[in-house]
Scaffold this active site. Structure first.
Site, PDB file in Angstrom:
ATOM      1  N   GLU A  70      14.489 -31.459  16.741  1.00 58.92           N
ATOM      2  CA  GLU A  70      14.978 -31.109  15.269  1.00 58.92           C
ATOM      3  C   GLU A  70      14.102 -30.547  14.668  1.00 58.92           C
ATOM      4  O   GLU A  70      14.204 -29.235  13.877  1.00 58.92           O
ATOM      5  CB  GLU A  70      15.475 -32.617  14.660  1.00 58.92           C
ATOM      6  CG  GLU A  70      15.842 -32.380  13.248  1.00 58.92           C
ATOM      7  CD  GLU A  70      14.946 -33.389  12.283  1.00 58.92           C
ATOM      8  OE1 GLU A  70      14.319 -32.860  11.300  1.00 58.92           O
ATOM      9  OE2 GLU A  70      15.154 -34.623  12.533  1.00 58.92           O
ATOM     10  N   HIS A  71      12.579 -31.044  14.787  1.00 61.56           N
ATOM     11  CA  HIS A  71      11.685 -30.285  14.073  1.00 61.56           C
ATOM     12  C   HIS A  71      11.509 -28.802  14.570  1.00 61.56           C
ATOM     13  O   HIS A  71      11.403 -27.863  13.771  1.00 61.56           O
ATOM     14  CB  HIS A  71      10.449 -31.139  14.287  1.00 61.56           C
ATOM     15  CG  HIS A  71       9.938 -31.940  13.179  1.00 61.56           C
ATOM     16  ND1 HIS A  71       9.036 -32.157  12.451  1.00 61.56           N
ATOM     17  CD2 HIS A  71      10.764 -33.153  12.766  1.00 61.56           C
ATOM     18  CE1 HIS A  71       9.011 -33.155  11.671  1.00 61.56           C
ATOM     19  NE2 HIS A  71       9.989 -33.847  11.731  1.00 61.56           N
TER      20      HIS A  71
END
Lengths: 428, 431
Positions: A70-71
């Site tokens: 996600e990051h």
């Protein structure tokens, strides 16, 4: 797109499925300045062992990789940052990873379609390199440390690790400093190509929007990808009915002990209407057993056993579930025994039908209130759709729930041998 | 003030109706304003808890909760907060709008009465509040005060503000202190309650789609006996003057991550026209994912997961905070000061500037979509902090230029560094 209208709520949601398998839902909200879009994949921290469609052998990846991924999605091939692209259109963007899903979202009061294009574009365009993977290890390392000092978070993670043997909710969403050090760009691509297939994803847009314009934007921007012809097989291990340990304690810099006490729900495997029915029944049961209107809460509060209140919540997922209460107390062990006594007493008397009707009425009010905020709607919608539940399905589920069904739950839920007490104690 | 109707109940008591029809609920709140001070902060905090505990009509938690359930799960909340040096006691009720309550058109009136009963008809024993409730809520409040240290990020900010505002009312916490709570008796608390009702001022907010006449009637009737003597709101002065050298304070706790907080004086009040420039300054420096602090402290140097700035607008303070490895304090401070210096030197790109304007305008326009934020904004207008309507507010921000930002940057000066760190050796292991 097909329209679903609910008269009691005076709300409508449009739905369609793109040829890639992407499910698209749009809810116009009259009078709102803001639009809120959320693009989610049914892929959370618990999915670290799985069989890729078309393969026969399982794939194992390090804990914390869904969150790490996600990051990293915010990194772009041209070196630019997604936040900067959003910023040009005034959007406020974010993302989160939970046990069960990863979601990317923005809210904006202008340029809805431009922002939607950014959202659809970057989530479909991974760019992982050795360097940018290494950089993220420092940032996420600090995020993990922040949670190490967060007593509420530790209370919950300890609770889950004492409750579940194999179900990966027993591990931190962000993984550990050690586990994320094993993440490479290759493992990230493996996870991305499996779980970010559009047939595993949902787009939900709510606010000042035109459904047809959203649909056209999806048509223009969704990649030409074939849906998987097989399911992604997710491996969670065989979770026994028992708990790992009934009590767990950690010392942290807090002023007074915090407790979380709850019961494992072993009726797993349900989804759709059956899961919703169980959820509604257990929600009402928790309100009736632990709520402020009931005897138990007032015994605990008036006796000074809990300080400033106690709240109940429940998880009701296909693969796992539990109901818990949390609060602060100088004597959490006494609280536990009083709770067990209170449950036993209620089992003897049964639930008062008037109390049931009041709790049901209150549940309806809380449900309707959720439609006040576009963010509340979006998160409520996404939290249900991956379990095969439409947010409007609650209307009938709440209306049809009976006191008998909740009484029946009272006799099967909340078993002492399947309970866990987690405590955070002050240092010294 | 646009689209808000003000009804004067009497001197010192006003009712404001914000007639928006897009929400499913109606929100009603009673707000009592007090000058923030050490002497009465604890009394104000305890008073909200004791009144919430029970009234003559709803004498205990269970009776109150059942009544709220009957009102379709209405929510009754109390709060004590500070807006600058105005300590506000709030009693609020959120209830479904009449049209979403099948067959119950009187829901809003019943909810209004419940709220008024809780605030104006308390449970008494002799010349004080019910003694066992007071004793127990004292224990709970002391626990809340002691629990402030549980959230280290919030605690670090609080300590920084205390250190910066030492000797000023703003340094007083809205919950007061343990020893002040201990000294309160059921009688002294009741006397305090009588006094604050007699002094005021009191504002009632009604937000949502409702026939206001019925609510006005109930409010007028319940407040019949009360005649507030004060009609002006407590005022707040921003932090003035200079410190010859910034002070630096370190405190240790049993923690894994250190918190670095830096406080700056801005010499800008929320009522100044320059305040809009300061908002843009703050946005560029540390207000979100497009800001200098995020992009440099976090993204470039990987020093922190969170790194940003915010305004404590009532006191003219700008706060920077970041969660870092204990050993990285100097490196993080250097980088933060480098970014503050860049602001002063006008090293701001067109992209940073325009992204910030858009982000602020987006945030301002979004306020109207949240019933609580909307009410809070209008409360700010009533007490004279928010000077303009929401749409004018957005216009003011949009008209700030890059030159304006650089002009403000020259005024921003470091006052205090607060570092909350671990007890162990410097620097934990890192993968």
């Amino acid at each position: 797109m097909n329209e679903v209208y609910n008269e009691l709520l005076n709300e409508r949601i449009f739905a369609g499925t793109h040829k890639s398998g992407l499910r698209v839902h749009v809810m116009p909200k009259k009078g709102y300045s803001k639009s809120y879009a959320i693009f989610g994949t049914q892929y959370g921290s618990i999915d670290s062992a799985f069989v890729i469609p078309g393969e026969s052998e399982p794939t194992y990846v390090p804990d914390g990789i869904a969150h790490f991924l996600e990051h990293k999605m915010f990194e772009q091939p041209d070196g630019s940052n997604v936040f900067a692209a959003y910023a040009q259109h005034g959007a406020n963007a974010n993302a989160f990873t939970s046990f069960n899903m990863t979601a990317y979202l923005y809210e904006a009061t202008q340029d809805v379609l431009e922002n939607l294009e950014i959202l659809l574009d970057f989530v479909q365009k991974p760019y992982f390199t050795d360097e940018n993977v290494q950089k993220e290890q420092g940032i996420i390392g600090q995020e993990i440390r922040m949670y190490d000092d967060d007593p509420g978070w530790r209370l919950m993670m300890n609770y889950l690790s004492a409750m579940y043997h194999t179900m990966p909710v027993n591990r931190d969403i962000a993984g550990t400093v050690e586990s994320i050090s094993q993440i490479t760009k290759e493992t990230l691509y493996t996870c991305y190509n499996t779980f970010y297939n559009l047939s595993n994803m949902v787009l939900f847009v709510v606010g000042d929007v035109d459904p047809e314009a959203v649909w056209a934007c999806v048509e223009r921007n969704a990649k030409e990808e074939m849906p998987f012809d097989k399911e992604i097989k997710r491996l969670y291990g065989e979770e026994p009915a028992s708990v790992v340990q009934s009590e767990i304690t950690q010392k942290l810099s807090v002023s007074v002990p915090m407790f979380m006490f709850g019961f494992k729900d072993n009726e797993t495997g349900l989804d759709g209407a059956a899961l919703l029915k169980k959820n509604v029944e257990l929600t009402l049961l928790a309100e009736l057993v632990f709520g402020k209107a009931g005897k138990l809460y007032n015994t605990l509060y008036d006796g000074g056993y809990i300080l400033g209140g106690m709240s109940a919540e429940l998880e009701c997922e296909k693969q796992y579930g539990h109901t818990l209460v949390t609060g602060e107390s100088k004597d959490p062990y006494k609280v536990k025994s009083l709770i067990l006594d209170g449950i036993a007493e209620l089992r003897r008397t049964g639930i008062d039908p008037d109390a049931f009707e009041r709790a049901k009425r209150a549940y309806w009010g809380r449900y309707v209130k959720q439609f006040n905020n576009v963010s509340g709607i979006a998160h409520g919608f996404l939290g249900n759709i991956f379990s095969g539940i439409h947010l409007f399905d609650y209307v009938d589920a709440i209306r049809n729930v009976t006191c008998d069904a909740v009484n029946a739950r009272l006799n099967t839920a909340y078993t002492e041998s399947q309970s866990v007490l987690s405590v955070i104690e002050p240092v010294e | 003030m646009d689209s808000v109707k003000c009804y004067s109940i009497k001197d010192g008591i006003h009712l404001y109706h914000i007639p928006v029809d897009k929400f499913k609920t109606l929100s009603i709140s009673i707000n009592i304003h007090r000058p923030l001070c050490r002497e009465e902060a604890s009394c104000n905090a305890l008073l909200t808890d004791v009144l919430a505990r029970g009234s003559r009509a709803y004498p205990d938690n269970a009776a109150l909760e059942r009544a709220l359930q009957d009102l379709y799960g209405a929510q009754f909340d109390t709060d004590v907060r500070k807006k600058g040096e105005d300590q506000i006691l709030t009693f609020g009720l959120g209830v479904l709008s009449d049209r979403y309550a099948p067959g119950d058109a009187e829901l809003s009136l019943a909810a209004t009465r419940l709220l008024l009963e809780m605030v104006l008809n308390p449970l008494l024993e002799g010349d004080g509040f019910r003694a066992d409730y007071v004793a127990q809520e004292k224990v709970n409040l002391i626990n809340d005060i002691e629990a402030i240290i549980n959230d280290k990020r919030e605690y670090a900010t609080l300590r920084l503000l205390q250190l910066m505002c030492e000797g000023e009312p703003y340094a007083v916490h809205e919950l007061g202190t343990v020893e002040d709570v201990e000294a309160i008796t059921p009688q002294s608390l009741y006397a305090h309650y009588r006094r604050i009702l007699a002094e005021g001022p009191i504002d009632i907010f009604v937000t949502g789609d409702v026939q206001i006449a019925g609510i006005l009637g109930e409010v007028t009737s319940y407040f019949k006996e009360i005649e507030p003597t004060r009609t002006v709101y407590p005022k707040t002065d921003i932090l003035s003057g200079h410190r010859s050298k910034a002070q630096e304070i370190t405190e240790t706790f049993d923690v894994a991550q250190a918190k670095l907080c830096m406080g700056y004086r801005t010499h800008t009040a929320p009522t100044d026209d320059d305040y809009y420039k300061l908002m843009v300054y703050n946005g560029i420096l540390g207000g979100g994912a497009h800001s200098k602090l995020f992009l440099n402290v976090r993204e470039k140097l990987s020093l922190a997961y969170y790194a940003g700035s915010r305004l404590e607008r009532f006191k003219g303070i700008l706060l920077i905070s970041a969660g870092i490895e204990m050993a990285n304090k100097q490196q993080a401070m250097d980088e933060i000061q480098l970014q503050v210096a860049a602001m002063r030197n006008g090293e701001i790109t067109e992209a940073e500037y325009s992204a910030t304007i858009l982000s602020l305008v987006n945030a301002i326009r979004s306020l109207g979509d949240n019933i609580n934020y909307l009410e809070d904004y209008y409360l700010g207008q009533v007490i004279g902090v928010d000077q303009v309507s929401l749409s004018q507010f957005a216009d003011k921000v949009e008209s700030v230029t890059l030159a304006d930002v650089v002009e403000i940057a020259a005024r921003v000066e470091l006052d205090t560094v607060y570092f909350l760190t671990g007890k162990g050796q410097q620097g934990g292991e890192q993968a």
